[in-house]
Write a protein that holds these residues in place. Structure first.
Motif, PDB file in Angstrom:
ATOM      1  N   ARG A 115     -30.497   3.734   1.331  1.00  0.00           N
ATOM      2  CA  ARG A 115     -31.768   2.754   0.915  1.00  0.00           C
ATOM      3  C   ARG A 115     -30.890   2.059  -0.802  1.00  0.00           C
ATOM      4  O   ARG A 115     -31.070   2.805  -1.124  1.00  0.00           O
ATOM      5  N   ILE A 116     -31.306   1.024  -0.199  1.00  0.00           N
ATOM      6  CA  ILE A 116     -31.180   0.410  -1.666  1.00  0.00           C
ATOM      7  C   ILE A 116     -31.921  -0.188  -2.617  1.00  0.00           C
ATOM      8  O   ILE A 116     -32.863  -0.929  -1.877  1.00  0.00           O
ATOM      9  N   TYR A 117     -31.936   0.140  -4.063  1.00  0.00           N
ATOM     10  CA  TYR A 117     -33.464   0.042  -4.479  1.00  0.00           C
ATOM     11  C   TYR A 117     -32.411  -1.505  -4.928  1.00  0.00           C
ATOM     12  O   TYR A 117     -31.922  -1.631  -5.972  1.00  0.00           O
ATOM     13  N   LYS A 118     -33.414  -2.847  -4.869  1.00  0.00           N
ATOM     14  CA  LYS A 118     -33.316  -3.882  -5.181  1.00  0.00           C
ATOM     15  C   LYS A 118     -33.955  -3.988  -6.288  1.00  0.00           C
ATOM     16  O   LYS A 118     -33.532  -4.535  -7.632  1.00  0.00           O
ATOM     17  N   ILE A 178     -26.689   2.250  -3.996  1.00  0.00           N
ATOM     18  CA  ILE A 178     -26.954   2.829  -2.870  1.00  0.00           C
ATOM     19  C   ILE A 178     -27.645   5.029  -3.218  1.00  0.00           C
ATOM     20  O   ILE A 178     -27.186   4.966  -3.706  1.00  0.00           O
ATOM     21  N   ASP A 179     -29.302   4.733  -2.753  1.00  0.00           N
ATOM     22  CA  ASP A 179     -29.258   5.707  -3.809  1.00  0.00           C
ATOM     23  C   ASP A 179     -29.470   7.198  -2.410  1.00  0.00           C
ATOM     24  O   ASP A 179     -29.716   7.149  -1.485  1.00  0.00           O
ATOM     25  N   VAL A 186     -20.893   4.020  -4.341  1.00  0.00           N
ATOM     26  CA  VAL A 186     -22.395   4.366  -3.867  1.00  0.00           C
ATOM     27  C   VAL A 186     -23.016   4.225  -5.180  1.00  0.00           C
ATOM     28  O   VAL A 186     -24.333   3.518  -4.982  1.00  0.00           O
ATOM     29  N   TYR A 187     -23.111   4.402  -5.838  1.00  0.00           N
ATOM     30  CA  TYR A 187     -23.848   4.642  -8.158  1.00  0.00           C
ATOM     31  C   TYR A 187     -24.033   3.209  -8.265  1.00  0.00           C
ATOM     32  O   TYR A 187     -25.093   2.445  -8.975  1.00  0.00           O
ATOM     33  N   TYR A 188     -22.719   2.627  -7.858  1.00  0.00           N
ATOM     34  CA  TYR A 188     -22.535   1.047  -8.145  1.00  0.00           C
ATOM     35  C   TYR A 188     -23.868  -0.040  -7.543  1.00  0.00           C
ATOM     36  O   TYR A 188     -24.400  -1.264  -8.412  1.00  0.00           O
ATOM     37  N   GLU A 219     -35.243  -5.550   4.129  1.00  0.00           N
ATOM     38  CA  GLU A 219     -35.880  -5.711   2.584  1.00  0.00           C
ATOM     39  C   GLU A 219     -37.357  -5.674   2.696  1.00  0.00           C
ATOM     40  O   GLU A 219     -38.032  -5.672   4.028  1.00  0.00           O
ATOM     41  N   LYS A 220     -38.386  -4.513   2.472  1.00  0.00           N
ATOM     42  CA  LYS A 220     -39.174  -4.135   1.950  1.00  0.00           C
ATOM     43  C   LYS A 220     -39.828  -4.296   0.795  1.00  0.00           C
ATOM     44  O   LYS A 220     -38.786  -3.891   0.131  1.00  0.00           O
ATOM     45  N   ILE A 221     -40.771  -4.219   0.654  1.00  0.00           N
ATOM     46  CA  ILE A 221     -41.868  -4.047  -0.604  1.00  0.00           C
ATOM     47  C   ILE A 221     -42.528  -2.279  -0.191  1.00  0.00           C
ATOM     48  O   ILE A 221     -43.399  -3.051   0.297  1.00  0.00           O
TER      49      ILE A 221
END
Length: 129
Positions: free
Chosen positions: A108-111, A58-59, A53-55, A79-81
């Motif tokens: 939610r994945i912070y890219k 994924i928050d 999850v951390y790698y 995907e969104k800004i």
């Protein structure tokens, strides 16, 4: 910093649980050995899952609150800004920033963080409906 701690914790705890399997094999009582192997195996699976999850960025903990969706990816609507805010714990004021996120169900994945929207390739992004 939270992500670095999570990855470090996952690596160390996975290593510890693997070492515990090596120690458990020397226990004489079969019933106790089976119980400890089960508990240790469960903990190892949890530690590896936590590491994944951390790698994968994924928050699981919401750090930012959504304020406004600025752009949506034309090819992938997940995907969104988004403009998000976080409350500064010293000043108690909202601090806004634009983040590139991907939503998959409840995850939610912070890219990337602090996106400069002036440098976006607008061929890939559109305004939300």
């Amino acid at each position: 910093m939270n992500r670095i701690y999570g990855i470090t914790f996952g690596i160390l705890s996975s290593t510890l649980f693997l070492l515990l399997f090596w120690i458990i094999k020397d226990i004489k009582s079969e019933k106790i050995k089976q119980v400890l192997i089960f508990i240790n195996g469960f903990a190892l699976i949890f530690a590896i899952g936590n590491l994944a999850v951390y790698y994968a960025k994924i928050d699981p903990d919401i750090q930012y609150r959504d304020y406004k969706t600025l752009y949506v990816n034309k090819n992938n609507t997940n995907e969104k800004i988004v403009t998000q805010y976080d409350v500064n714990w010293k000043t108690l004021k909202k601090e806004n920033q634009n983040n590139h996120v991907a939503d998959y169900g409840i995850f939610r994945i912070y890219k990337s963080y602090r996106i400069d929207t002036l440098k976006l390739n607008m061929d890939n992004w559109k305004k939300p409906n």
